[in-house]
Design a protein around this motif. Sequence first.
Motif, PDB file in Angstrom:
ATOM      1  N   UNK A 367      19.585 -80.370  15.566  1.00 20.51           N
ATOM      2  CA  UNK A 367      19.527 -79.243  14.650  1.00 20.51           C
ATOM      3  C   UNK A 367      20.909 -78.680  14.372  1.00 20.51           C
ATOM      4  N   UNK A 368      21.003 -77.741  13.424  1.00 22.40           N
ATOM      5  CA  UNK A 368      22.294 -77.126  13.107  1.00 22.40           C
ATOM      6  C   UNK A 368      22.625 -75.982  14.055  1.00 22.40           C
ATOM      7  N   UNK A 369      23.826 -75.460  13.922  1.00 22.81           N
ATOM      8  CA  UNK A 369      24.236 -74.299  14.718  1.00 22.81           C
ATOM      9  C   UNK A 369      23.862 -73.013  13.993  1.00 22.81           C
ATOM     10  N   UNK A 370      23.918 -71.904  14.731  1.00 22.99           N
ATOM     11  CA  UNK A 370      23.630 -70.604  14.122  1.00 22.99           C
ATOM     12  C   UNK A 370      24.632 -70.281  13.016  1.00 22.99           C
ATOM     13  N   UNK A 371      25.887 -70.667  13.205  1.00 24.43           N
ATOM     14  CA  UNK A 371      26.907 -70.424  12.173  1.00 24.43           C
ATOM     15  C   UNK A 371      26.608 -71.223  10.922  1.00 24.43           C
ATOM     16  N   UNK A 372      26.226 -72.472  11.087  1.00 23.82           N
ATOM     17  CA  UNK A 372      25.888 -73.310   9.931  1.00 23.82           C
ATOM     18  C   UNK A 372      24.709 -72.724   9.164  1.00 23.82           C
ATOM     19  N   UNK A 373      23.711 -72.245   9.889  1.00 28.18           N
ATOM     20  CA  UNK A 373      22.552 -71.645   9.233  1.00 28.18           C
ATOM     21  C   UNK A 373      22.959 -70.403   8.456  1.00 28.18           C
ATOM     22  N   UNK A 374      23.754 -69.535   9.055  1.00 31.95           N
ATOM     23  CA  UNK A 374      24.159 -68.305   8.384  1.00 31.95           C
ATOM     24  C   UNK A 374      24.976 -68.607   7.127  1.00 31.95           C
ATOM     25  N   UNK A 375      25.885 -69.565   7.204  1.00 35.41           N
ATOM     26  CA  UNK A 375      26.695 -69.921   6.033  1.00 35.41           C
ATOM     27  C   UNK A 375      25.828 -70.533   4.940  1.00 35.41           C
ATOM     28  N   UNK A 376      24.860 -71.350   5.328  1.00 35.02           N
ATOM     29  CA  UNK A 376      23.978 -71.967   4.339  1.00 35.02           C
ATOM     30  C   UNK A 376      23.126 -70.925   3.637  1.00 35.02           C
ATOM     31  N   UNK A 377      22.554 -70.005   4.410  1.00 34.41           N
ATOM     32  CA  UNK A 377      21.739 -68.959   3.796  1.00 34.41           C
ATOM     33  C   UNK A 377      22.568 -68.122   2.827  1.00 34.41           C
ATOM     34  N   UNK A 378      23.768 -67.759   3.236  1.00 33.27           N
ATOM     35  CA  UNK A 378      24.626 -66.937   2.386  1.00 33.27           C
ATOM     36  C   UNK A 378      24.948 -67.639   1.077  1.00 33.27           C
ATOM     37  N   UNK A 379      25.287 -68.917   1.146  1.00 32.77           N
ATOM     38  CA  UNK A 379      25.631 -69.653  -0.073  1.00 32.77           C
ATOM     39  C   UNK A 379      24.414 -69.839  -0.975  1.00 32.77           C
ATOM     40  N   UNK A 380      23.308 -70.274  -0.412  1.00 27.72           N
ATOM     41  CA  UNK A 380      22.124 -70.580  -1.220  1.00 27.72           C
ATOM     42  C   UNK A 380      21.549 -69.325  -1.870  1.00 27.72           C
ATOM     43  N   UNK A 381      21.636 -68.197  -1.197  1.00 28.07           N
ATOM     44  CA  UNK A 381      21.154 -66.948  -1.791  1.00 28.07           C
ATOM     45  C   UNK A 381      22.130 -66.427  -2.842  1.00 28.07           C
ATOM     46  N   UNK A 382      23.412 -66.470  -2.544  1.00 26.10           N
ATOM     47  CA  UNK A 382      24.395 -65.935  -3.470  1.00 26.10           C
ATOM     48  C   UNK A 382      24.562 -66.743  -4.736  1.00 26.10           C
ATOM     49  N   UNK A 383      24.365 -68.044  -4.645  1.00 25.18           N
ATOM     50  CA  UNK A 383      24.572 -68.911  -5.810  1.00 25.18           C
ATOM     51  C   UNK A 383      23.335 -69.018  -6.708  1.00 25.18           C
ATOM     52  N   UNK A 384      22.216 -68.479  -6.269  1.00 27.90           N
ATOM     53  CA  UNK A 384      20.970 -68.634  -7.050  1.00 27.90           C
ATOM     54  C   UNK A 384      21.097 -68.021  -8.438  1.00 27.90           C
ATOM     55  N   UNK A 385      21.819 -66.905  -8.551  1.00 29.47           N
ATOM     56  CA  UNK A 385      21.959 -66.237  -9.847  1.00 29.47           C
ATOM     57  C   UNK A 385      22.627 -67.123 -10.885  1.00 29.47           C
ATOM     58  N   UNK A 386      23.438 -68.084 -10.446  1.00 30.09           N
ATOM     59  CA  UNK A 386      24.128 -68.954 -11.395  1.00 30.09           C
ATOM     60  C   UNK A 386      23.159 -69.846 -12.171  1.00 30.09           C
ATOM     61  N   UNK A 387      21.941 -69.951 -11.685  1.00 28.49           N
ATOM     62  CA  UNK A 387      20.937 -70.728 -12.408  1.00 28.49           C
ATOM     63  C   UNK A 387      20.330 -69.940 -13.573  1.00 28.49           C
ATOM     64  N   UNK A 388      20.745 -68.681 -13.738  1.00 32.61           N
ATOM     65  CA  UNK A 388      20.128 -67.811 -14.740  1.00 32.61           C
ATOM     66  C   UNK A 388      21.164 -67.178 -15.671  1.00 32.61           C
ATOM     67  N   UNK A 389      22.313 -67.835 -15.838  1.00 33.63           N
ATOM     68  CA  UNK A 389      23.370 -67.188 -16.612  1.00 33.63           C
ATOM     69  C   UNK A 389      23.335 -67.513 -18.101  1.00 33.63           C
ATOM     70  N   UNK A 390      22.379 -68.292 -18.560  1.00 31.66           N
ATOM     71  CA  UNK A 390      22.148 -68.480 -19.996  1.00 31.66           C
ATOM     72  C   UNK A 390      20.645 -68.492 -20.239  1.00 31.66           C
ATOM     73  N   UNK A 391      20.250 -68.226 -21.465  1.00 24.40           N
ATOM     74  CA  UNK A 391      18.815 -68.229 -21.785  1.00 24.40           C
ATOM     75  C   UNK A 391      18.217 -69.609 -21.578  1.00 24.40           C
ATOM     76  N   UNK A 392      18.988 -70.651 -21.885  1.00 25.77           N
ATOM     77  CA  UNK A 392      18.488 -72.010 -21.693  1.00 25.77           C
ATOM     78  C   UNK A 392      18.241 -72.299 -20.218  1.00 25.77           C
ATOM     79  N   UNK A 393      19.155 -71.852 -19.354  1.00 31.59           N
ATOM     80  CA  UNK A 393      18.970 -72.051 -17.919  1.00 31.59           C
ATOM     81  C   UNK A 393      17.758 -71.279 -17.411  1.00 31.59           C
TER      82      UNK A 393
END
Length: 453
Positions: A367-393
């Motif tokens: 399995x991964x480490x606690x640090x890896x999990x925290x970094x992954x959660x932070x990136x995946x949550x923070x980058x989600x908005x980029x999927x909604x930056x145009x009407x087409x997206x």
Amino acid sequence: MRFLDAAGSALRAGPLFFAMVTMALSLLSSTAAQSQSSRITEVTSPGGIKAWLVHDTTLPLIAMEFAFLGGASQDAKDLPGVANLASSLLDEGAGPLDAAAFQHALADHAVELHFDAGRDEVRGSLRTLSENREKAFELLRLAVSEPRFDTEALERIRASQMAMLRRRSTEPNALANDRWFTLAFPDHPYGRPVDGSLDSVPRITRDDVAGFARRTFARSNLRVAVVGDIDAAELGRRLDIIFGALPATATLTPVANVSPQKIGTVDVISLDVPQSVVVMGTGGLERRDPDFIPAFVLNHILGGSAFSSRLFKEVREARGLAYSVYSYQVALSHTGLWFAGTATKNERAGESIAIITDEFRRILKDGPTATELEEARSYLMGSYALRFDTSAKVAGQLLQIQLDDLGIDYVDRRNALIAAVTLDDLKRVAGRLATARDALVVVVGKPAGLSGG
């Protein structure tokens, strides 16, 4: 223009200003995503056709994404490529308009209309200025309800498809991916090439493509998402005008759930190129599986991040074996898959495969480490908005959520699902994915010390 000038001045001023501009844009994107998620409305037309709508009058634009379930999985066993050819012909003449007239009408009214066939659905997209919606929706209606499939257009698009297939026959990435699916699903529709083959495409007739459209394009298997300058009442009326003439029910051939075969084997396609392309695939989780989100996080840690993943650090940074290495999940309607891939020097292909395999096994065992999990959660949550930056997206995301049957509130729930993932969840999922310790490996090139086929 003043905003662009200010942004340019900020960039020239140095990294601090650049960071401030980037942060501001990120906050704006996040706010837009959240506000749109709360404004998704399910619209039902008088005739019973459903669509998801985000009514947004910020710009005088309308974006529509739609799909008909069925796709290339409906191709006959001995005639792959029908769905792909049929979808390519939908904007090549319809109703009273031949191909030239149809394309001129699109251009004259600045309408973008595209169709594409995948394994599980045929997708379409429409972009139009609000003031041109009447013409845009009429052209879409003609394309899906009255496609012509004229001989001239059929032969022209067929020739284009054949040229593309000839190019793919010497393109390492295309060869590797096509061979992987052929070997993994030998007696299943997923094993057939979506684009067809140099043998099958010449044999496809007008009756074949017209029959595919007649059986597949129906109201029962239609999913629609719309974003832009159109309200619910008007969209409801338009849905019936555009799609109302379609059959009520599609006539689809059932497709069985399936697991990939040949796991643990290596197949080599000899091609005289300086680098070997490697595709490694194994079984994964289907999108409807409750553990899909933890598996998504686990994959991000393994190889889903361009610069922080374990595969990137081991294959590129530590050993310099490849410029790019990655892993990703594929959730088809009837199977779940997990892939990894890279391209490396022929003499180091075997070493690269061994390292990727070791990293797969290590993350599934420990399995991964606690640090890896925290970094992954932070990136995946923070980058989600980029999927909604145009009407087409936004429209594309809403359509995919419908296809995955995740619910109209998924945009609001998604980040909470990511945030809730724990190390115990990842260990549980790793246990379920224990068979991913082995993969079906396809290599295209002249890999030293590797053989198979």
